[in-house]
Scaffold this motif. Structure first.
Motif, short mmCIF file in Angstrom:
data_model
loop_
_atom_site.label_atom_id
_atom_site.label_comp_id
_atom_site.label_asym_id
_atom_site.label_seq_id
_atom_site.Cartn_x
_atom_site.Cartn_y
_atom_site.Cartn_z
N ASP A 1 0.82 -1.22 0.00
CA ASP A 1 0.00 0.00 0.00
C ASP A 1 0.85 1.26 0.00
O ASP A 1 0.53 2.25 -0.66
CB ASP A 1 -0.93 0.01 1.21
CG ASP A 1 -2.13 -0.91 1.02
OD1 ASP A 1 -2.38 -1.32 -0.13
OD2 ASP A 1 -2.79 -1.25 2.02
N ASP A 2 1.94 1.24 0.75
CA ASP A 2 2.78 2.44 0.82
C ASP A 2 3.37 2.76 -0.54
O ASP A 2 3.39 3.92 -0.98
CB ASP A 2 3.89 2.23 1.85
CG ASP A 2 3.36 2.19 3.27
OD1 ASP A 2 2.21 2.65 3.48
OD2 ASP A 2 4.07 1.68 4.15
N GLY A 3 3.89 1.74 -1.22
CA GLY A 3 4.44 1.98 -2.55
C GLY A 3 3.39 2.42 -3.54
O GLY A 3 3.62 3.31 -4.37
N PRO B 1 -6.90 -2.41 0.01
CA PRO B 1 -7.90 -1.36 -0.24
C PRO B 1 -7.35 0.05 -0.10
O PRO B 1 -7.76 0.95 -0.84
CB PRO B 1 -8.98 -1.65 0.80
CG PRO B 1 -8.80 -3.09 1.16
CD PRO B 1 -7.35 -3.37 1.05
N VAL B 2 -6.42 0.25 0.85
CA VAL B 2 -5.88 1.60 1.04
C VAL B 2 -5.13 2.06 -0.20
O VAL B 2 -5.29 3.18 -0.68
CB VAL B 2 -4.97 1.63 2.28
CG1 VAL B 2 -4.32 3.00 2.44
CG2 VAL B 2 -5.78 1.29 3.54
N ALA C 1 -5.51 0.92 -3.24
CA ALA C 1 -6.45 1.10 -4.33
C ALA C 1 -7.19 2.42 -4.21
O ALA C 1 -7.46 3.08 -5.23
CB ALA C 1 -7.44 -0.06 -4.35
N GLN C 2 -7.54 2.81 -2.99
CA GLN C 2 -8.24 4.07 -2.79
C GLN C 2 -7.36 5.26 -3.21
O GLN C 2 -7.81 6.18 -3.89
CB GLN C 2 -8.64 4.21 -1.32
CG GLN C 2 -9.36 5.51 -0.99
CD GLN C 2 -10.69 5.64 -1.71
OE1 GLN C 2 -11.52 4.76 -1.62
NE2 GLN C 2 -10.89 6.74 -2.43
N ARG C 3 -6.09 5.20 -2.84
CA ARG C 3 -5.18 6.30 -3.22
C ARG C 3 -4.96 6.31 -4.73
O ARG C 3 -4.84 7.38 -5.34
CB ARG C 3 -3.86 6.15 -2.48
CG ARG C 3 -4.01 6.25 -0.96
CD ARG C 3 -2.66 6.28 -0.26
NE ARG C 3 -1.90 7.47 -0.60
CZ ARG C 3 -0.71 7.76 -0.09
NH1 ARG C 3 -0.15 6.91 0.79
NH2 ARG C 3 -0.06 8.85 -0.44
N MET C 4 -4.91 5.14 -5.34
CA MET C 4 -4.78 5.09 -6.78
C MET C 4 -6.02 5.66 -7.46
O MET C 4 -5.93 6.35 -8.49
CB MET C 4 -4.53 3.66 -7.23
CG MET C 4 -4.16 3.51 -8.69
SD MET C 4 -2.58 4.30 -9.13
CE MET C 4 -1.46 3.33 -8.09
N ALA C 5 -7.19 5.37 -6.90
CA ALA C 5 -8.43 5.90 -7.46
C ALA C 5 -8.46 7.43 -7.37
O ALA C 5 -8.88 8.11 -8.31
CB ALA C 5 -9.63 5.31 -6.72
N ASP C 6 -8.01 7.97 -6.26
CA ASP C 6 -7.94 9.43 -6.12
C ASP C 6 -7.02 10.04 -7.17
O ASP C 6 -7.29 11.12 -7.72
CB ASP C 6 -7.48 9.81 -4.72
CG ASP C 6 -8.47 9.37 -3.64
OD1 ASP C 6 -9.65 9.15 -3.98
OD2 ASP C 6 -8.05 9.24 -2.47
N ALA C 7 -5.90 9.36 -7.46
CA ALA C 7 -4.96 9.88 -8.47
C ALA C 7 -5.55 9.81 -9.86
O ALA C 7 -5.34 10.70 -10.69
CB ALA C 7 -3.65 9.10 -8.40
N LEU C 8 -6.32 8.75 -10.15
CA LEU C 8 -6.90 8.61 -11.48
C LEU C 8 -7.89 9.72 -11.78
O LEU C 8 -8.10 10.06 -12.95
CB LEU C 8 -7.59 7.25 -11.61
CG LEU C 8 -6.67 6.02 -11.69
CD1 LEU C 8 -7.50 4.75 -11.71
CD2 LEU C 8 -5.81 6.10 -12.95
N GLY D 1 -14.21 -2.38 -1.35
CA GLY D 1 -14.07 -0.93 -1.26
C GLY D 1 -13.08 -0.39 -2.27
O GLY D 1 -13.31 0.64 -2.90
N GLY D 2 -11.98 -1.08 -2.44
CA GLY D 2 -11.00 -0.63 -3.42
C GLY D 2 -11.52 -0.70 -4.83
O GLY D 2 -11.28 0.20 -5.65
#
Length: 970
Positions: free
Chosen positions: A736-738, A764-765, A767-774, A793-794
């Motif tokens: 998740d951190d990477g 999920p964490v 994936a959530q950050r990746m979704a925000d970036a997209l 959730g992700g």
């Protein structure tokens, strides 16, 4: 620099016709120096023409007079016409590379595989214009190109077009000078130089003109008799003071003289480095021929016989080394002339000697035979034999050869009559057709005539022929200019001396000379030049010993140098290819790591340049050790695509590769380092190189162990890098951190198009950050996210982020362990019961039919029937098209909740929800429509890119993410 216009306010009065020429030139010099002549009277020169035309009033006539003088000097070049596309559009470069500064022109072409730098282009008519509305015109511009690239032709085209008023209309004065002309002066002042080079400027018609901008062209800096020295040259601001020519040019470029005049210098790259970069406002480069231009050049050489042109092109393309050199226009024409002569005489009595050339020495040997043939024809012989003009050939090699050799040693490429007399050249010999094929005469503005070889390589070939003959009888070192040296007896002793001199020359100026000297020992060249330059069979006593001597120069080195690669080229000219062949076979057997002797890395570097197998991609997977890679690094700079997979490379190797990617000479566009042993330290080294690299577009690091810290380092580099378009971090345990670090970089990236993050334990964490970036990114076209554990959730977050992403082309879904609803489809319709063959199951698991998990009656969780062409498809149904919707190429999980890999289950589809397939099928694109609104299949037809791939199955056969499932009736 800031542009200042020079303006003059008055017209010359009629009462100044008695002014002296010195006063007339002074007025013009004041204009060039930026002093202006406002409020002054301009002297009028006495008429220099027998019948001068009446001078009409106005400045237009005066400018036209100067243009007419330039056109008359061009003479036959008036038929130049429009410049070819490669001269009409130059490459705008930021500076010279180390390769250009340090290596021979041929080495530059060979090392870069004939490919020019990726750079912005600038049109010829905009060469001296500002690049933007906030910039200013350049004062000092330099155009570089290897010998024979067409620099002088470019200048003549420019002057011709300016004189006709077709370009550079903001220049009222264009003053072209060549260094061949400047070399005729020992000391000269700026005033005397202008008076002698452009005597008509003293006329009132031109002296009264106030040039808004003037351009001084200095063509051929590499032909200047003395190198420019900007660090030790005294400043000179007085245009009347006589100084050395090199000092005068230095002060003009510095702006001490003619500060308002724009200066354009043309030069070979190695000599252009004499001018400090801080004084250069703009640098351009002439590109070489491309494939189509090589073909056009040969067709234009033989317009009467297109079959000959096609045959010549086929011979050139048959050898990659020769074909790369044909990107240089002068070499292409020289090769065409030699091949044309061979084609016309290919049915001679000695068929063995008429085989097509495969080395430089053979090309130039055929050119020499052509010159001998013309010499015989000039003497009235219809079908001359080489033996009949052999004496003339040997005489030419002895006279012009000494001139060529001593000029090569002293870096002298232009000769004058005093030079010819000093080297014992008979001026009457220069009138022959044989000499005319090698040496050309050019009139200068003064009384002296300048002589130079038609191409630098011809000077090197004639010099090698002279050295070959002289070394068999010389008792002193031929390289010693003073004539005093230790006695040297025998050809091999002199050959060893030549090899040592070439290996010690840092600028590589003797590289091609050594190739020709080696080539003269080959059997085929001996056959071609037998009786004219060489004695029959004399090579047999030297060839093997020369080969051993050359291989002995390949001592262990920390890095393979250009000199070492040139040794392999000398062996090729010698037709001694055993070393290169052994390395080629080892590469094919993936056994290169077992070749550890010193010559092998040099042979590998040589093969990377000349082998057709590595022209597009240098595949060095499964065959390199760290030691060999380290020695190859300087030669890998110019590989466009490099594969180094599965070589067990660790972090220290990444430090070395990082230094290569950071070099300004680096032209690597794609590099694959998959399945090595790279940790976060190695990833950080690569990340540091991405901060400055401007060539790399694809980086593949799958199957390593860079971890979250390595991913963070790469993400920080992506925030600055503006060229990387594809990044693969599959199976690197970034977690998740990477993923969060990558997402942070993705949010601001404008160049990254493909990102692969499969098998990275992302939850999920992440994936959530990746979704925000997209939601913020607008460049990504493909995101691979399979085999992670993103959960419902992700998956929902990613689905929401992808809704507005209409710029993506494909939609991919694959075998993550968790997933959720994504898009809203048409309501599902009744379907017959089916069974699922799940190929990615745990050992011993069996597929379960769908009717064991669903009611027999169709319900809201029912799935659409299988696609046409798949097992289980019921024939006879009518088809109805499915709406097309754009979507991104993203691989995500199918609708599975709480199921891990290896579990056989049915995708739980809720009303109003849609699942998607995995990644595209290998080797083909398969887009098929799903179920229509009335429970019938849509038409079985391919969908265009950007449309949805609507299906409800998950991972594919063999466990590959996103493959098709095997569906059937139950």
């Amino acid at each position: 620099m800031r542009k200042q216009e020079v303006r003059v306010g008055g017209e010359a009065g009629p009462g100044h016709g008695g002014s002296s020429p010195a006063e007339q030139v002074k007025a013009f010099m004041d204009l060039l120096a930026g002093k202006g002549t406002q409020g002054t009277q301009v002297p009028q020169a006495p008429d220099r023409t027998p019948e001068p035309p009446p001078e009409p009033p106005g400045n237009d006539y005066r400018i036209q007079r100067h243009r007419e003088v330039l056109l008359s000097r061009l003479g036959g070049d008036l038929v130049l016409g429009e410049p070819p596309p490669r001269l009409a559009s130059l490459l705008l470069v930021e500076g010279l590379t180390d390769l250009q500064l340090r290596e021979h022109d041929f080495t530059q072409v060979e090392a870069t595989r004939g490919a020019g730098r990726t750079a912005r282009t600038i049109a010829l008519d905009g060469l001296f214009l500002p690049l933007s509305r906030v910039s200013i015109p350049p004062r000092v511009s330099i155009t570089v190109g290897v010998a024979g690239m067409g620099k002088t032709t470019l200048v003549r085209h420019f002057v011709h077009l300016w004189a006709q008023g077709q370009l550079a209309k903001d220049f009222s004065q264009v003053l072209p000078l060549t260094f061949r002309e400047l070399n005729t002066y020992e000391k000269v002042s700026a005033e005397r130089l202008i008076r002698s080079a452009f005597p008509h400027v003293g006329e009132p018609s031109l002296a009264a003109v106030a040039p808004a901008r003037a351009l001084l062209i200095l063509d051929g800096l590499d032909e200047c008799k003395t190198p420019l020295d900007f660090s030790n040259t005294a400043a000179c601001t007085d245009p009347k003071k006589e100084v050395q020519v090199e000092n005068l040019i230095t002060n003009i470029i510095r702006g001490n003289l003619f500060p308002e005049v724009s200066v354009w210098v043309t030069s070979r790259p190695s000599t252009a480095g004499q001018i400090p970069g801080g004084l250069v406002d703009r640098m351009t480069e002439i590109r070489g021929f491309n494939e189509e231009e090589v073909k056009t050049c040969l067709e234009q050489m033989f317009p009467e016989d297109q079959s000959l042109a096609g045959w010549a092109l086929a011979q050139v393309q048959a050898d990659r080394a020769l074909y790369l050199m044909c990107t240089v226009p002068a070499f292409c024409r020289l090769s065409g002339s030699a091949l044309g002569h061979l084609y016309r005489h290919r049915r001679g009595p000695l068929n063995a000697e008429l085989s097509p050339p495969r080395t430089l020495s053979e090309i130039y040997s055929w050119y020499f035979r052509m010159a001998l043939s013309r010499e015989g024809q000039d003497k009235g012989k219809v079908s001359p034999r080489i033996e009949q003009v052999a004496h003339g050939g040997r005489r030419m090699a002895g006279t012009l050869g000494r001139l060529a050799f001593q000029g090569l040693v002293r870096k002298k490429y232009v000769f004058y009559e005093q030079d010819l007399r000093a080297f014992g050249v008979d001026l009457a010999l220069l009138q022959s057709a044989l000499s005319g094929c090698f040496l050309q005469r050019e009139e200068t503005l003064g009384s002296a005539a300048a002589y130079c070889f038609s191409h630098l390589s011809l000077q090197e070939f004639v010099a090698a022929a002279y050295y070959y003959g002289a070394s068999k009888r010389a008792i002193f070192d031929l390289f010693t200019e003073s004539g005093v040296s230790w006695p040297r007896l025998g050809f091999l002793t002199h050959f060893r001396s030549a090899v040592q001199r070439a290996m010690q020359a840092e600028d590589g100026r003797l590289d091609v000379f050594l190739r020709f000297l080696s080539g003269l020992l080959s059997p085929r060249v001996n056959t071609l030049l037998m009786g004219s330059l060489l004695a029959p069979g004399e090579h047999q006593g030297y060839r093997e010993q020369a080969a051993r001597l050359l291989q002995g120069c390949l001592a262990p080195e920390a890095a393979v140098s250009a000199r070492a690669v040139n040794v392999l080229r000398c062996l090729h000219e010698l037709q001694h290819t055993e070393l290169a062949s052994s390395v080629q076979e080892a590469m094919e057997r993936e056994g290169l790591a077992r070749l550890t002797s010193p010559p092998h890395p040099a042979a590998l570097a040589y093969l990377l340049q000349v082998s057709d197998a590595y022209a597009q991609e240098a595949n060095l997977s499964l065959c390199l050790s760290q030691a060999i890679l380290q020695s190859l690094l300087p030669q890998l700079l110019y590989c466009q695509s490099l594969r180094l997979d599965t070589n067990q490379f660790q972090d220290p190797v990444m430090e070395l590769l990082g230094s290569v990617l950071s070099g300004k000479d680096c032209r690597i566009q794609k590099i694959s380092l998959a399945e090595n042993q790279i940790s976060n330290k190695g990833a950080k080294a690569l990340a540091r190189s991405l901060l400055v690299n401007r060539s790399l577009t694809t980086l593949d690091l799958r199957g390593n162990s860079i971890g979250p810290q390595g991913a963070k380092a790469l993400a920080d580099a992506l925030k600055i890098n503006r060229t990387l378009a594809s990044l693969s971090l599959q199976n690197n345990m970034i977690k998740d951190d990477g993923a969060g670090s990558i997402a942070e970089a993705l949010a601001s990236s404008r160049t990254l198009c493909m990102l692969h993050l499969q098998k990275n334990s992302i939850g999920p964490v992440g994936a959530q950050r990746m979704a925000d970036a997209l939601k913020q990114n607008r460049s990504l076209k493909e995101l691979m996210f399979s085999s992670n554990s993103i959960g419902d959730g992700g998956a929902k977050a990613l689905a929401e982020a992808l809704k507005p992403a209409e710029q993506f082309h494909q939609q991919r879904w694959g075998g993550c362990t968790d997933g959720g609803p994504l898009h809203q489809p048409d309501p599902p319709q009744p379907q017959p019961p089916r069974k699922l063959h799940q190929s990615r199951g745990s050992p011993g698991s069996c597929p379960r039919p769908l009717h064991q998990q669903h009611a027999e009656e169709p319900g809201p969780d029912s799935q659409p029937p299988p696609r046409p062409g798949c097992p289980g498809h019921r024939r006879g149904h009518q088809r109805k098209p499915c709406p097309h919707l754009p979507s991104p190429a993203v691989e995500l999980p199918p609708g599975r909740s709480g199921q891990g890999p290896g579990t056989s289950t049915t995708a739980q589809q809720q009303p109003g929800q849609l699942g998607f397939t995995g990644e595209r099928h290998r080797g083909r694109r398969s887009f098929r429509s799903g179920q229509g609104a009335e429970g019938k299949h849509g038409p079985h037809r391919p969908l265009p890119p950007g449309d949805l791939h609507r299906c409800l199955w998950g991972p594919g056969p063999g466990g590959s993410p996103g493959g098709e499932q095997n569906l059937g009736d139950s």
